[in-house]
Every structure is written in C-alpha cells, then in structure tokens.
Design a protein around this motif. Structure first.
Motif, PDB file in Angstrom:
ATOM      1  N   LEU A   1     107.592 -59.324  47.384  1.00 12.86           N
ATOM      2  CA  LEU A   1     107.651 -60.026  48.661  1.00 12.86           C
ATOM      3  C   LEU A   1     106.268 -60.070  49.325  1.00 12.86           C
ATOM      4  O   LEU A   1     105.858 -61.102  49.855  1.00 12.86           O
ATOM      5  N   ALA A   2     105.552 -58.954  49.276  1.00  8.50           N
ATOM      6  CA  ALA A   2     104.218 -58.894  49.886  1.00  8.50           C
ATOM      7  C   ALA A   2     103.254 -59.848  49.194  1.00  8.50           C
ATOM      8  O   ALA A   2     102.451 -60.513  49.856  1.00  8.50           O
ATOM      9  N   GLU A   3     103.351 -59.922  47.887  1.00  3.03           N
ATOM     10  CA  GLU A   3     102.493 -60.859  47.154  1.00  3.03           C
ATOM     11  C   GLU A   3     102.846 -62.303  47.487  1.00  3.03           C
ATOM     12  O   GLU A   3     101.965 -63.130  47.718  1.00  3.03           O
ATOM     13  N   LYS A   4     104.123 -62.601  47.533  1.00  3.64           N
ATOM     14  CA  LYS A   4     104.561 -63.976  47.808  1.00  3.64           C
ATOM     15  C   LYS A   4     104.207 -64.410  49.226  1.00  3.64           C
ATOM     16  O   LYS A   4     103.708 -65.513  49.448  1.00  3.64           O
ATOM     17  N   PHE A   5     104.472 -63.532  50.200  1.00  4.18           N
ATOM     18  CA  PHE A   5     104.322 -63.917  51.602  1.00  4.18           C
ATOM     19  C   PHE A   5     103.039 -63.391  52.252  1.00  4.18           C
ATOM     20  O   PHE A   5     102.852 -63.537  53.456  1.00  4.18           O
ATOM     21  N   LYS A   6     102.182 -62.776  51.440  1.00  4.00           N
ATOM     22  CA  LYS A   6     100.831 -62.376  51.858  1.00  4.00           C
ATOM     23  C   LYS A   6     100.815 -61.411  53.042  1.00  4.00           C
ATOM     24  O   LYS A   6     100.115 -61.629  54.036  1.00  4.00           O
ATOM     25  N   PHE A   7     101.603 -60.347  52.938  1.00  3.76           N
ATOM     26  CA  PHE A   7     101.512 -59.284  53.933  1.00  3.76           C
ATOM     27  C   PHE A   7     101.160 -57.978  53.228  1.00  3.76           C
ATOM     28  O   PHE A   7     101.327 -57.849  52.019  1.00  3.76           O
ATOM     29  N   GLN A   8     100.641 -57.037  54.008  1.00  2.00           N
ATOM     30  CA  GLN A   8     100.201 -55.764  53.440  1.00  2.00           C
ATOM     31  C   GLN A   8     101.390 -54.872  53.093  1.00  2.00           C
ATOM     32  O   GLN A   8     102.284 -54.675  53.911  1.00  2.00           O
TER      33      GLN A   8
ATOM     34  N   LEU B   1      98.579 -57.777  62.786  1.00  2.21           N
ATOM     35  CA  LEU B   1      99.579 -57.259  61.844  1.00  2.21           C
ATOM     36  C   LEU B   1     101.005 -57.683  62.208  1.00  2.21           C
ATOM     37  O   LEU B   1     101.969 -57.059  61.779  1.00  2.21           O
ATOM     38  N   LYS B   2     101.130 -58.732  62.997  1.00  3.78           N
ATOM     39  CA  LYS B   2     102.465 -59.211  63.387  1.00  3.78           C
ATOM     40  C   LYS B   2     103.309 -59.556  62.156  1.00  3.78           C
ATOM     41  O   LYS B   2     104.505 -59.260  62.118  1.00  3.78           O
ATOM     42  N   LEU B   3     102.717 -60.170  61.148  1.00  5.95           N
ATOM     43  CA  LEU B   3     103.465 -60.530  59.938  1.00  5.95           C
ATOM     44  C   LEU B   3     103.981 -59.270  59.249  1.00  5.95           C
ATOM     45  O   LEU B   3     105.138 -59.222  58.808  1.00  5.95           O
ATOM     46  N   GLU B   4     103.151 -58.241  59.160  1.00  7.20           N
ATOM     47  CA  GLU B   4     103.583 -56.984  58.540  1.00  7.20           C
ATOM     48  C   GLU B   4     104.756 -56.371  59.306  1.00  7.20           C
ATOM     49  O   GLU B   4     105.700 -55.854  58.700  1.00  7.20           O
ATOM     50  N   GLY B   5     104.693 -56.434  60.641  1.00  8.89           N
ATOM     51  CA  GLY B   5     105.792 -55.914  61.442  1.00  8.89           C
ATOM     52  C   GLY B   5     107.082 -56.687  61.196  1.00  8.89           C
ATOM     53  O   GLY B   5     108.155 -56.096  61.039  1.00  8.89           O
ATOM     54  N   LEU B   6     106.965 -57.997  61.133  1.00  6.59           N
ATOM     55  CA  LEU B   6     108.142 -58.837  60.899  1.00  6.59           C
ATOM     56  C   LEU B   6     108.748 -58.584  59.523  1.00  6.59           C
ATOM     57  O   LEU B   6     109.972 -58.539  59.367  1.00  6.59           O
TER      58      LEU B   6
ATOM     59  N   TYR C   1     102.964 -66.584  62.184  1.00  7.63           N
ATOM     60  CA  TYR C   1     102.036 -65.560  61.699  1.00  7.63           C
ATOM     61  C   TYR C   1     101.766 -65.603  60.198  1.00  7.63           C
ATOM     62  O   TYR C   1     100.946 -64.826  59.702  1.00  7.63           O
ATOM     63  N   GLU C   2     102.411 -66.502  59.481  1.00  8.59           N
ATOM     64  CA  GLU C   2     102.207 -66.523  58.016  1.00  8.59           C
ATOM     65  C   GLU C   2     100.747 -66.784  57.668  1.00  8.59           C
ATOM     66  O   GLU C   2     100.016 -67.429  58.410  1.00  8.59           O
ATOM     67  N   ARG C   3     100.361 -66.253  56.525  1.00 10.91           N
ATOM     68  CA  ARG C   3      98.999 -66.447  56.018  1.00 10.91           C
ATOM     69  C   ARG C   3      99.057 -67.418  54.850  1.00 10.91           C
ATOM     70  O   ARG C   3      99.823 -67.208  53.916  1.00 10.91           O
ATOM     71  N   LYS C   4      98.264 -68.446  54.925  1.00 13.75           N
ATOM     72  CA  LYS C   4      98.283 -69.475  53.878  1.00 13.75           C
ATOM     73  C   LYS C   4      97.340 -69.106  52.749  1.00 13.75           C
ATOM     74  O   LYS C   4      96.380 -68.462  52.876  1.00 13.75           O
TER      75      LYS C   4
END
Length: 181
Positions: A122-129, A83-88, A178-181
C-alpha cells in the motif's frame, strides 16, 4: 431448508448451494487480492475508503459507533502538515485484515507478517512512508486516547455519528488533497 421470521428473511437456501465463494479477498469493486502475491493494480483507494468507513473500531465493543475510517481522519487531522497522507493511511491494511484488538494481534505473528506485506504494498502504491514515522505514532496514540474516552466508554448522541458514506467521501477528499503523484 427454509429460514422464516428472522429479520423478515424467509429464503430457500437450496438455490444458493452452487454459489462459488472466492478463496481470495474480494473487494467492494470486485478485485481479488492474494496476500501472498499482491498486485498493486488491485489496491484501489475507493475500496479502502469504502471498507474503512464501515469497519468498526474497538472490535465493535464501544458504547458509540466509530469506524476505522473516522479514526483515520482523526489521525490525519492530528498529523503534521507534511505527513497528513501518512496519518490518513495509518491503518489502511485493515481494509482487508480487519481491526484486530491489540491483545489478540500481539499473539498472531502470521497476522503481523501479512499486515507488514500489505502495508508495504500500500505504501509503495500510494506513496506514503511505512513504517510510520514517530510523529504519526504519536498522533495515533493521542487519537486513541481521545477515542477511548469519547466513544469507547462514553455514548455520543446518535445524531452525531457520521454515516459511512460521509466518512468514505471525506476520506477520499483528504486522500486526493494530500496524495503524492
């Protein structure tokens, strides 16, 4: 009208009278964002990193400088690996909406509405929860307590305050890691 001797700023303001200031948010890169009609193509990670690296935490009322970007990095470091991306990305809406103090934010339902719209986009664009998982809320609370003690009520040496450019660069480095492609 002439301004003189204010921080070496003598300027004839009459020459700016016809300058058009956009009614939409204009980002560092020049994107214009309408919160009522968010275009995901206008949400640029470099704009987010630039803004958050310069935006002060605690509405600028801390004894030591700390940016929202530095806070985001702290939350990222305290987050579980998956969940590092979510934290960031926890406070990314603040790149447009600012870091509003919690006592005021709670009184502004319209702010909360737009924060939700922007965070969803932002969550949809960058794929974080989003909404954020409980472990990210916990990490954020732990970090806030640390920052309150270290920066809000205590003074850190100015040599220990990272430059906004460094925070921006580390934020982007962590995002790309940490980004999700």
């Amino acid at each position: 009208m002439m301004l003189t001797n204010i921080l070496n700023f003598p300027v004839n303001l009459d020459k700016f009278k016809d300058v058009e200031v956009p009614s939409l948010f204009q980002t560092y890169s020049g994107k214009q964002i309408d919160l009522n009609n968010i275009n995901p193509d206008d949400l640029i990670i470099e704009d987010i990193a630039e803004a958050l690296s310069r935006l002060p935490r605690f509405v600028g009322q801390a004894k030591s400088e700390i940016s929202v970007g530095e806070h985001s990095l702290h939350v990222c470091y305290e987050s579980p690996e998956e969940l590092k991306l979510e934290g960031l990305m926890d406070d990314t809406s603040e790149y447009l909406l600012n870091d509003i103090a919690k006592p005021i934010k709670n009184l502004l339902p319209d702010y909360q509405h737009y924060e939700h719209l922007l965070m969803t986009a932002l969550a949809e664009k960058f794929k974080f929860q989003y909404p954020k998982p409980a472990s990210i809320k916990d990490a954020d609370i732990r970090v806030v307590k640390y920052e309150w003690h270290q920066y809000k009520i205590n003074q850190r040496p100015s040599a220990d305050i990272p430059a906004p450019e460094l925070i921006r660069d580390i934020f982007l480095e962590q995002f790309y890691k940490y980004e999700r492609k």
